[in-house]
Design a protein around this motif. Structure first.
Motif, PDB file in Angstrom:
ATOM      1  N   LYS A 139      41.622 -10.656 -35.346  1.00  0.00           N
ATOM      2  CA  LYS A 139      40.879 -11.789 -34.772  1.00  0.00           C
ATOM      3  C   LYS A 139      40.080 -12.523 -35.854  1.00  0.00           C
ATOM      4  CE  LYS A 139      39.153  -9.217 -31.420  1.00  0.00           C
ATOM      5  NZ  LYS A 139      38.360  -8.785 -30.251  1.00  0.00           N
ATOM      6  N   ASP A 140      39.463 -11.749 -36.768  1.00  0.00           N
ATOM      7  CA  ASP A 140      38.695 -12.387 -37.852  1.00  0.00           C
ATOM      8  C   ASP A 140      39.599 -13.284 -38.698  1.00  0.00           C
ATOM      9  OD1 ASP A 140      36.399 -11.184 -37.016  1.00  0.00           O
ATOM     10  OD2 ASP A 140      36.405  -9.585 -38.517  1.00  0.00           O
ATOM     11  N   ARG A 143      40.580 -16.459 -36.794  1.00  0.00           N
ATOM     12  CA  ARG A 143      39.491 -17.453 -36.704  1.00  0.00           C
ATOM     13  C   ARG A 143      39.395 -18.308 -37.969  1.00  0.00           C
ATOM     14  NH1 ARG A 143      36.400 -12.839 -34.738  1.00  0.00           N
ATOM     15  NH2 ARG A 143      36.237 -12.892 -32.454  1.00  0.00           N
ATOM     16  N   ILE A 147      43.672 -19.923 -35.396  1.00  0.00           N
ATOM     17  CA  ILE A 147      43.219 -20.180 -34.019  1.00  0.00           C
ATOM     18  C   ILE A 147      43.079 -21.679 -33.770  1.00  0.00           C
ATOM     19  CG2 ILE A 147      40.686 -20.129 -34.290  1.00  0.00           C
ATOM     20  CD1 ILE A 147      42.578 -18.202 -31.618  1.00  0.00           C
ATOM     21  N   TRP A 182      36.810 -15.423 -27.328  1.00  0.00           N
ATOM     22  CA  TRP A 182      36.527 -14.979 -28.700  1.00  0.00           C
ATOM     23  C   TRP A 182      36.799 -16.031 -29.783  1.00  0.00           C
ATOM     24  CZ3 TRP A 182      40.896 -14.393 -31.916  1.00  0.00           C
ATOM     25  CH2 TRP A 182      42.137 -14.334 -31.253  1.00  0.00           C
ATOM     26  N   MET A 183      37.048 -17.265 -29.348  1.00  0.00           N
ATOM     27  CA  MET A 183      37.203 -18.299 -30.382  1.00  0.00           C
ATOM     28  C   MET A 183      36.047 -19.293 -30.299  1.00  0.00           C
ATOM     29  SD  MET A 183      40.358 -20.634 -28.964  1.00  0.00           S
ATOM     30  CE  MET A 183      40.162 -21.821 -27.642  1.00  0.00           C
ATOM     31  N   ASP A 184      35.943 -20.150 -31.283  1.00  0.00           N
ATOM     32  CA  ASP A 184      34.860 -21.134 -31.350  1.00  0.00           C
ATOM     33  C   ASP A 184      34.923 -22.039 -30.116  1.00  0.00           C
ATOM     34  OD1 ASP A 184      33.056 -23.109 -31.901  1.00  0.00           O
ATOM     35  OD2 ASP A 184      33.716 -23.448 -33.973  1.00  0.00           O
TER      36      ASP A 184
END
Length: 944
Positions: A139-140, A143, A147, A182-184
């Motif tokens: 996920k990091d 991002r 994403i 979990w995203m911006d």
């Protein structure tokens, strides 16, 4: 990959093999194998979803399985060996600018994104630590750039296919909603995306998906004030007012959106880090959506209503907290609470299409409605706790209004009448006990609001409403509020008249009738002091209901393959027989009248038994034993209605002779048919009742009863019977001594018969465990009743050794500390009672020898065993009994005990002499508590 294609099932199986390999055997693959899988998967995707645009589409289950397989590969190779994963997959769907995207590829890409989110981000899937670390890294990395690519692609596909392919557009919305967690947030909460979402709320094909996506946005985790800013920016309250709410499915989803918005705002409002200004702004937003909460909560569809329950609960929590802080409620808060209570109560009403009492045809619907009502009642109870005055006032007005309408002759729907009576019933649970008063002070003429409601209900004659739900709820209510009649006995005639006619005990519907038999028993029992004037009328009114007719039992279920009989009419009929006993035995009834009434009731039962016995048993008559069982149970139930006689005394009223005659004929049936469980059960039931109402009059019959029950009894019966005998022993000590002396051996022998068997399964093992416990408790009960002398009487002394050794066997079993403690507890009682001291004469033959040869060694062997852990709470209790036995022996025999320990026992276990001497000093000098501590150290050292 082969051409022509293998059948779909074969392709699906191949994908399963691939999935299994990637999931469980990835480490066995070398780099070239992984590269081969990667390249071949992409080739397969290009062939199926890009090049074959005109061919038939892959089956949905294969598309999903392919997405799962590629997701598992992704989790291993991104970002290390396949950093361009997303660019490559997005590229499948892309076409030259200005031309339509590849539809199949777009569909697969979106399914793949859903699958990836489930694999790396779903919080409801349990994961090990390695997976958590891996997913966090993925996920990091995403991002940092991918994403943004994904979010742009989803939005583009949404815009492209919103008019041409609703399935693809829905998948795009599903991804936006899933990844927002979990995203911006700015990738979604921007003018472009939000404008599209709001537009889609008007699209009949996509509005549900758009609403779900908005709910996901609202529920994204963030700091309270940041969340407040986002919600203010979304301005959903205005949007809600413009929605077309003609479709029930969309209404339900909108209710879910309001619920999500509400609980998020309540969370902000209750957050202790939010200051007064933030709280005020938050509460203003809450108030904007409260009308929607009430609107959707009142919706005719229950799924829509229940969607708001979490929000309702949070609102009530806010109000309860506010009340606790003694902050006054504003006018708008009071109005909302009143509106909420109104909606909650109206929502408790049965639906118009409900057929009441139709559980057999629609058991699921009935159960769902019962659950809905239960939750609504909880809300009403909370409102009552927040504002007692509001609750009482509203319920009073609702109930009184309906009762007044009924009295005036207005036409009422049964649902309205049932709701009125049901709400009155729930009133008693919603209010604290202090508010459950029916009159003000001691003035019976001055009624409280609850008193007024009960009075009006009785006097309105609403029990005569021609729908079965009304009389049933009426009787539930007067039974719950029986204390009202203690203050206002003038209402009793109406209540009792309703009970005994076709509204209650004689109702044409069996389910109403049988429930009323139970309620009537409770009502009469709790108002015994007021029943005197009505005994004769009541007895004559229910006489026709006391005829017993056995019916073939209906099997409602099975357990371990054995049928479980459903509750029969007769089970409810027993409440009537108990009520008859209660009425006959009232102190206000003349004793000769009591005898006359009792004879009238019992004579048909006794005569029925005589007739059955004279006919003889025909094995083909399956109702013969059931009929006898019913007669005996009915006699026992009449006795159950009689009051208990004082402890260890005999009943002296003239009616005793009537029960004695019944007792003798029941024993006759038992002796003849004791091989039948039905008869044994009934005899045990009736005698348990005779003992309470006849007292010691029953004692002469006990040996015949117990022998009749024991000969054929099963282990379950013995488990029930041993505690019963223990209670009888305690109740009738010391006069029961000779009877217990006579019965001890048959009882113990039957216990040993079962204890010597090996269990065939878990259920039997549990029954044997219960029997061990019941047996030891029975021995303890003899000591509690000061009847331990029966264990060492002339008749039983020769069997004492067997009893001692069974208890010793339980004491040695470290696997069960509960029974172990009980066993050592029995030995402690025995030592205190029978161990001889130098001053005593006439010791129990062989007991001291048993203590020295068997018991004392066991008190050392058990705690020294490797399985015994004195740090365990249960084992520590066992240890206390063990040290108690040793101290008791020293107290009884002092020097004789210490000499035996020093010269015989300790040398036999190779204990050094200094250790033996320290032990003897400790047992002489320490009290029980200090000695227990010392012995703990002694055992620890011995073990080491």
């Amino acid at each position: 990959m082969k051409e022509p294609k293998a059948v779909a099932e074969a392709r699906f199986f191949c994908l399963q093999v691939l999935e299994n390999t990637l999931q469980n055997r990835y480490e066995a693959l070398d780099a070239s194998a992984v590269e081969y899988i990667q390249q071949t998967m992409m080739e397969y995707l290009r062939r199926e979803f890009v090049e074959n645009q005109t061919a038939g589409s892959e089956e949905t289950f294969i598309r999903n399985k392919a997405a799962q397989s590629l997701t598992l590969l992704f989790a291993h190779v991104y970002p290390t060996t396949w950093p361009n994963f997303f660019k490559d997959v997005i590229g499948l769907a892309q076409t030259p600018s200005g031309t339509p995207s590849h539809e199949k590829a777009a569909d697969f890409f979106l399914r793949l994104c859903v699958s990836i989110d489930e694999e790396i981000a779903r919080l409801d899937i349990p994961r090990n630590r390695e997976e958590v670390v891996r997913n966090t890294n993925i996920k990091d990395t995403m991002r940092m750039g991918d994403i943004q690519l994904l979010a742009a692609s989803w939005f583009e596909l949404l815009q492209e296919f919103r008019l041409t392919n609703h399935n693809i557009a829905q998948l795009a919305l599903k991804n936006i909603g899933a990844y927002i967690a979990w995203m911006d947030i700015s990738l979604v909460v921007n003018d472009q995306v939000m404008r599209a979402l709001y537009e889609l709320l008007s699209d009949p094909n996509l509005r549900i998906a758009a609403s779900e996506c908005l709910a996901d946005v609202v529920s994204k985790g963030m700091l309270p004030l940041d969340k407040l800013n986002v919600i203010q920016m979304l301005n959903l309250a205005d949007t809600l007012g413009r929605l077309d709410l003609s479709d029930p499915e969309f209404v339900e989803q909108t209710a879910r959106l309001v619920n999500t918005l509400g609980i998020e705002l309540c969370k902000i409002y209750m957050d202790s880090t939010v200051g007064p200004e933030g709280k005020a702004a938050t509460y203003a937003l809450i108030e904007q959506i409260l009308p929607y909460l009430l609107k959707f909560l009142a919706d005719e569809y229950d799924d829509t209503s229940t969607a708001l329950f979490a929000f309702v609960n949070d609102m009530l929590s806010i109000y309860k907290k506010q009340k606790k802080a003694m902050q006054p409620f504003t006018q708008s808060q009071q109005e909302f609470l009143r509106s909420l209570l109104s909606v909650v109560i109206m929502k408790m009403k049965y639906d118009e299409d409900t057929e009441w009492g139709n559980e057999e045809d629609e058991p699921e619907e009935e159960a769902l409605f019962a659950e809905l009502r239960k939750n609504l009642r909880i809300f009403a109870d909370h409102i009552a706790a927040i504002s007692n005055e509001l609750y009482i006032g509203y319920v009073h007005s609702v109930v009184m209004e309906t009762l007044s309408k009924y009295k005036s002759g207005a036409e009422l729907d049964w649902r309205e009448v049932e709701l009125c009576l049901y709400v009155l019933y729930t009133y008693g649970e919603a209010l604290p006990k202090a508010a459950m008063q029916f009159v003000n002070g001691n003035d019976s003429a001055s009624l409280t609001p609850l008193g007024e409601l009960v009075s009006e209900m009785v006097m309105s004659n609403i029990s005569a409403y021609p729908h079965p739900s009304a009389p049933l709820q009426f009787f539930e209510n007067i039974t719950r509020y029986y204390q009202f009649f203690e203050h206002r006995a003038d209402h009793l005639p109406q209540a009792l008249a309703a009970f005994v006619d076709t509204r209650g005990l004689h109702h044409p519907l069996n389910q109403i009738r049988s429930r009323c038999w139970y309620l009537f028993q409770r009502f009469v029992k709790m108002l015994k002091p007021k029943m005197g004037p009505y005994v004769e009328t009541l007895l004559s009114s229910i006489g026709d209901l006391l005829t017993i007719q056995a019916e073939t039992p209906v099997e409602s279920n099975t357990m371990d393959g054995m049928p479980i009989p459903a509750a029969s009419t007769f089970d409810s009929q027993l409440y009537l027989f108990e009520t008859v006993g209660t009425l006959i035995s009232l102190d206000s009834v003349d004793v000769m009248k009591q005898m006359e009434y009792l004879q009238i009731v019992l004579e048909p039962l006794v005569e029925g038994i005589r007739n059955s016995m004279s006919q003889g048993y025909n094995p083909e008559d399956e109702l013969f034993m059931l009929q006898l069982h019913h007669y005996i149970m009915a006699i026992g139930s009449v006795a159950k209605g009689f009051p208990d006689v004082p402890k260890a005394s005999a009943a002296t009223a003239p009616w005793v002779v009537v029960f004695n005659q019944a007792t003798e004929i029941i024993l006759n049936v038992l002796q003849t048919f004791n091989q039948f469980l039905l008869i044994r059960d009934a005899a045990r039931f009736s005698f348990a009742r005779f003992i309470t109402c006849l007292g010691s009059e029953v004692l002469p019959y006990l040996p015949t009863l117990i022998n009749g029950l024991l000969t054929e009894c099963e282990i379950t019966e013995l488990n029930d019977f041993l505690p019963f005998i223990g209670l009888v022993a305690h109740k009738f000590k010391p006069m029961i001594h000779n009877i217990m002396d006579e019965l001890l051996l048959p009882l113990v022998k039957r216990v040993f018969d079962f204890l010597n068997t090996s269990p065939s399964g878990t259920d039997e093992a549990m029954l044997l465990f219960e029997l061990r416990k019941a047996y030891i408790n029975f021995i303890i009960s003899l000591f509690n009743a000061e009847l331990e002398s029966v264990l060492v009487s002339e008749r039983n002394l020769s069997h004492l050794n067997t009893i001692l050794h069974t208890i010793l066997h339980f004491a040695k079993d470290n696997s069960d500390p509960t029974i172990q403690k009980m066993a050592f507890g029995v030995f402690l009682r025995m030592v205190n009672a029978w161990a001889t001291s130098p001053q005593q004469q006439g010791s129990i033959a062989g007991f001291d020898q048993f203590v020295y040869n068997e018991l004392i060694p066991t008190t050392f062997a058990v705690p020294m065993h490797v399985a015994f852990n004195v740090a365990d709470g249960q084992s520590l209790l066992v240890f206390g009994e063990i040290t108690g036995i040793q101290k008791a022996m020293y107290t009884k025999q002092s020097n004789e005990f210490t000499e035996y320990m020093t010269n015989v026992f300790f040398p036999s276990i190779q204990c050094p002499r200094e250790g033996a001497e320290r032990y003897c000093q400790a047992i002489q000098q320490y009290d029980n508590k200090e000695f227990k501590k010392y012995f703990q150290t002694f055992i620890s050292e011995a073990k080491n």
